[in-house]
Design an enzyme around this catalytic site. Structure first.
Site, PDB file in Angstrom:
ATOM      1  CB  THR A  78      -2.087 -18.610 -49.886  1.00 36.19           C
ATOM      2  OG1 THR A  78      -1.572 -17.349 -49.433  1.00 36.19           O
ATOM      3  CG2 THR A  78      -1.137 -19.724 -49.473  1.00 36.19           C
ATOM      4  N   GLY A 107      -2.361  -4.110 -42.398  1.00 37.86           N
ATOM      5  CA  GLY A 107      -3.287  -3.213 -43.065  1.00 37.86           C
ATOM      6  C   GLY A 107      -2.839  -2.815 -44.464  1.00 37.86           C
ATOM      7  CG  ASP A 153     -10.698 -11.066 -34.411  1.00 35.24           C
ATOM      8  OD1 ASP A 153      -9.523 -11.468 -34.482  1.00 35.24           O
ATOM      9  OD2 ASP A 153     -11.045  -9.887 -34.639  1.00 35.24           O
ATOM     10  CG  ASP A 208     -11.231 -17.926 -42.001  1.00 32.53           C
ATOM     11  OD1 ASP A 208     -10.269 -18.525 -42.506  1.00 32.53           O
ATOM     12  OD2 ASP A 208     -11.474 -16.718 -42.225  1.00 32.53           O
ATOM     13  CG  ASN A 226      -2.813 -21.016 -41.061  1.00 29.12           C
ATOM     14  OD1 ASN A 226      -1.839 -21.067 -41.806  1.00 29.12           O
ATOM     15  ND2 ASN A 226      -3.983 -20.516 -41.457  1.00 29.12           N
ATOM     16  CE  LYS A 228       3.384 -14.808 -39.718  1.00 29.12           C
ATOM     17  NZ  LYS A 228       2.271 -15.663 -39.261  1.00 29.12           N
ATOM     18  CE1 TYR A 257       3.178 -11.874 -42.037  1.00 29.89           C
ATOM     19  CE2 TYR A 257       5.394 -12.229 -42.901  1.00 29.89           C
ATOM     20  CZ  TYR A 257       4.120 -12.687 -42.665  1.00 29.89           C
ATOM     21  OH  TYR A 257       3.766 -13.967 -43.046  1.00 29.89           O
ATOM     22  CB  SER A 317       7.002 -15.693 -42.143  1.00 27.65           C
ATOM     23  OG  SER A 317       7.565 -15.182 -43.332  1.00 27.65           O
TER      24      SER A 317
HETATM   25  N1  LIG Z   1       1.378 -16.537 -48.140  1.00 29.68           N
HETATM   26  C1  LIG Z   1       2.690 -16.520 -47.898  1.00 29.68           C
HETATM   27  O1  LIG Z   1       3.537 -16.311 -48.798  1.00 29.68           O
HETATM   28  C2  LIG Z   1       3.179 -16.804 -46.504  1.00 29.68           C
HETATM   29  C3  LIG Z   1       4.577 -16.880 -46.286  1.00 29.68           C
HETATM   30  C4  LIG Z   1       5.055 -17.147 -45.005  1.00 29.68           C
HETATM   31  C5  LIG Z   1       4.144 -17.331 -43.960  1.00 29.68           C
HETATM   32  N2  LIG Z   1       2.808 -17.247 -44.189  1.00 29.68           N
HETATM   33  C6  LIG Z   1       1.894 -17.433 -43.054  1.00 29.68           C
HETATM   34  O2  LIG Z   1       1.040 -18.540 -43.301  1.00 29.68           O
HETATM   35  C7  LIG Z   1      -0.205 -18.329 -42.618  1.00 29.68           C
HETATM   36  C8  LIG Z   1      -1.357 -18.517 -43.584  1.00 29.68           C
HETATM   37  O3  LIG Z   1      -1.219 -17.594 -44.644  1.00 29.68           O
HETATM   38  P1  LIG Z   1      -2.061 -17.692 -46.001  1.00 29.68           P
HETATM   39  O4  LIG Z   1      -1.139 -17.242 -47.063  1.00 29.68           O
HETATM   40  O5  LIG Z   1      -2.755 -19.000 -46.104  1.00 29.68           O
HETATM   41  O6  LIG Z   1      -3.129 -16.504 -45.711  1.00 29.68           O
HETATM   42  P2  LIG Z   1      -4.585 -16.239 -46.295  1.00 29.68           P
HETATM   43  O7  LIG Z   1      -4.831 -14.774 -46.115  1.00 29.68           O
HETATM   44  O8  LIG Z   1      -4.754 -16.825 -47.645  1.00 29.68           O
HETATM   45  O9  LIG Z   1      -5.525 -17.023 -45.271  1.00 29.68           O
HETATM   46  C9  LIG Z   1      -5.540 -16.654 -43.900  1.00 29.68           C
HETATM   47  C10 LIG Z   1      -6.891 -16.972 -43.300  1.00 29.68           C
HETATM   48  O10 LIG Z   1      -6.831 -16.512 -41.936  1.00 29.68           O
HETATM   49  C11 LIG Z   1      -8.019 -15.855 -41.622  1.00 29.68           C
HETATM   50  N3  LIG Z   1      -7.796 -14.863 -40.570  1.00 29.68           N
HETATM   51  C12 LIG Z   1      -7.120 -13.685 -40.695  1.00 29.68           C
HETATM   52  N4  LIG Z   1      -7.180 -13.002 -39.552  1.00 29.68           N
HETATM   53  C13 LIG Z   1      -7.890 -13.764 -38.672  1.00 29.68           C
HETATM   54  C14 LIG Z   1      -8.298 -13.572 -37.343  1.00 29.68           C
HETATM   55  N5  LIG Z   1      -8.000 -12.442 -36.689  1.00 29.68           N
HETATM   56  N6  LIG Z   1      -9.015 -14.548 -36.733  1.00 29.68           N
HETATM   57  C15 LIG Z   1      -9.338 -15.688 -37.406  1.00 29.68           C
HETATM   58  N7  LIG Z   1      -8.993 -15.907 -38.701  1.00 29.68           N
HETATM   59  C16 LIG Z   1      -8.277 -14.952 -39.318  1.00 29.68           C
HETATM   60  C17 LIG Z   1      -8.455 -15.176 -42.908  1.00 29.68           C
HETATM   61  O11 LIG Z   1      -9.846 -14.888 -42.895  1.00 29.68           O
HETATM   62  C18 LIG Z   1      -8.035 -16.196 -43.966  1.00 29.68           C
HETATM   63  O12 LIG Z   1      -9.099 -17.074 -44.298  1.00 29.68           O
HETATM   64  C19 LIG Z   1      -0.125 -16.913 -42.021  1.00 29.68           C
HETATM   65  O13 LIG Z   1       0.234 -17.000 -40.662  1.00 29.68           O
HETATM   66  C20 LIG Z   1       0.976 -16.259 -42.831  1.00 29.68           C
HETATM   67  O14 LIG Z   1       1.596 -15.199 -42.145  1.00 29.68           O
HETATM   68  C21 LIG Z   1       2.296 -17.005 -45.430  1.00 29.68           C
END
Ligand SMILES: NC(=O)c1ccc[n+]([C@@H]2O[C@H](COP(=O)([O-])OP(=O)(O)OC[C@H]3O[C@@H](n4cnc5c(N)ncnc54)[C@H](O)[C@@H]3O)[C@@H](O)[C@H]2O)c1
Length: 258
Positions: free
Chosen positions: A195, A95, A66, A40, A89, A164, A160, A147
């Site tokens: 989340t 932004g 990162d 993370d 993930n 994806k 986005y 997604s």
């Molecule tokens: N939340 C939704 O509704 C949703 C829907 C479809 C897809 N997704 C996808 O699911 C995945 C997880 O989403 P989530 O909702 O759990 O997000 P979240 O923001 O709750 O958690 C994401 C985690 O990734 C970490 N992160 C972000 N950028 C990073 C980087 N550059 N390097 C390392 N770590 C990094 C963040 O610090 C965070 O802890 C993502 O790829 C997101 O696009 C989410």
């Protein structure tokens, strides 16, 4: 005796697994026997996630880098000695964040970059960095979290969606190259999840915004991080050796017929 997903002896890197979907997947993969590498940006979240996995009896190490920086990703992979499983993930809502999404016609080119940097280049960096070890070993599993926004389309989320969809395309291209090395590459395409990333939409789960969001879903609730976790563990396992280049929706029935 029940049927079990066995990941004993495998090392699995789950990017962005300090919270949300990644944490749900990391916990399940660990429960199936893998040693999980919790990655993370936030050391605090990664350490807490690894502690939770260890408390539950699993094996976890922390590697904070990162995903958008190829040099950092490659250095971490060299230090880990490679991994057998990669779950891409880590993602972001760019932004603008969820509430700030706007029509594409109102965006500036500068708005697009944060989406592409994490959701597309982050995936490319990690896939590139894990492949040499997987090829040398003759085994590998790559699962990328994409997604339905990118698979089907979603308004106010153009960049986005593009990022994806690009990551999903990378899966299909790379899957063709590496199948002969015993490596599979697949996507899990999520619908709307609850989340920390999307929490703003669920502040009032019974309110009109949440109800409108859930209307097209056969299962009228947002996804929980545990929902895609079993499929991710299965795709990461030796059992799934003849499944590659595919995209699996986990979305409460949102996209049936689309
Ligand atoms: N939340 C939704 O509704 C949703 C829907 C479809 C897809 N997704 C996808 O699911 C995945 C997880 O989403 P989530 O909702 O759990 O997000 P979240 O923001 O709750 O958690 C994401 C985690 O990734 C970490 N992160 C972000 N950028 C990073 C980087 N550059 N390097 C390392 N770590 C990094 C963040 O610090 C965070 O802890 C993502 O790829 C997101 O696009 C989410």
């Amino acid at each position: 005796m029940g049927l079990a997903i066995e990941l004993d002896g495998l090392k699995a890197l789950v990017t962005g697994s300090g919270q949300g979907v990644g944490l749900g997947i990391a916990k399940t993969i660990s429960a199936a026997g893998a040693e999980v590498v919790v990655n993370d940006l936030s050391e605090e979240r990664a350490n807490a996630a690894a502690d939770a996995i260890r408390t539950a009896g699993g094996k976890a190490v922390v590697s904070c880098f990162d995903v958008t920086r190829y040099d950092a990703v490659a250095a971490a992979l060299a230090q880990l000695g490679g991994v057998d499983v990669l779950v891409n993930n880590a993602g972001n809502a760019g932004g603008l964040g969820w509430p700030g999404m706007k029509p594409f016609a109102e965006t500036d080119p500068a708005d697009w970059e944060p989406f592409l940097r994490v959701n597309l280049y982050g995936v490319m960096n990690c896939v590139r960095a894990v492949l040499p070890h997987m090829i040398a070993k003759g085994y590998g599993r790559i699962v990328t979290i994409v997604s339905d926004a990118g698979r089907i389309g979603e308004s106010h989320m153009g960049a986005y969606c593009a990022a994806k969809a690009g990551a999903a395309g990378l899966t299909r291209g790379v899957a063709r190259e590496v199948g002969r090395h015993g490596i599979t590459v697949n996507n899990i395409s999520l619908g709307t999840m609850r989340t920390p990333m999307s929490e703003a939409m669920w502040s009032n789960p019974d309110g009109p915004q949440a109800k409108a969001l859930m209307k097209p879903y056969m299962i009228r609730r947002p996804g929980d991080p545990s929902d895609p976790a079993g499929l991710a563990a299965y795709l990461a396992s030796p059992m799934a050796s003849w499944i590659t280049g595919q995209t699996f929706p986990v979305n409460g029935g949102y996209s049936v017929g689309q």
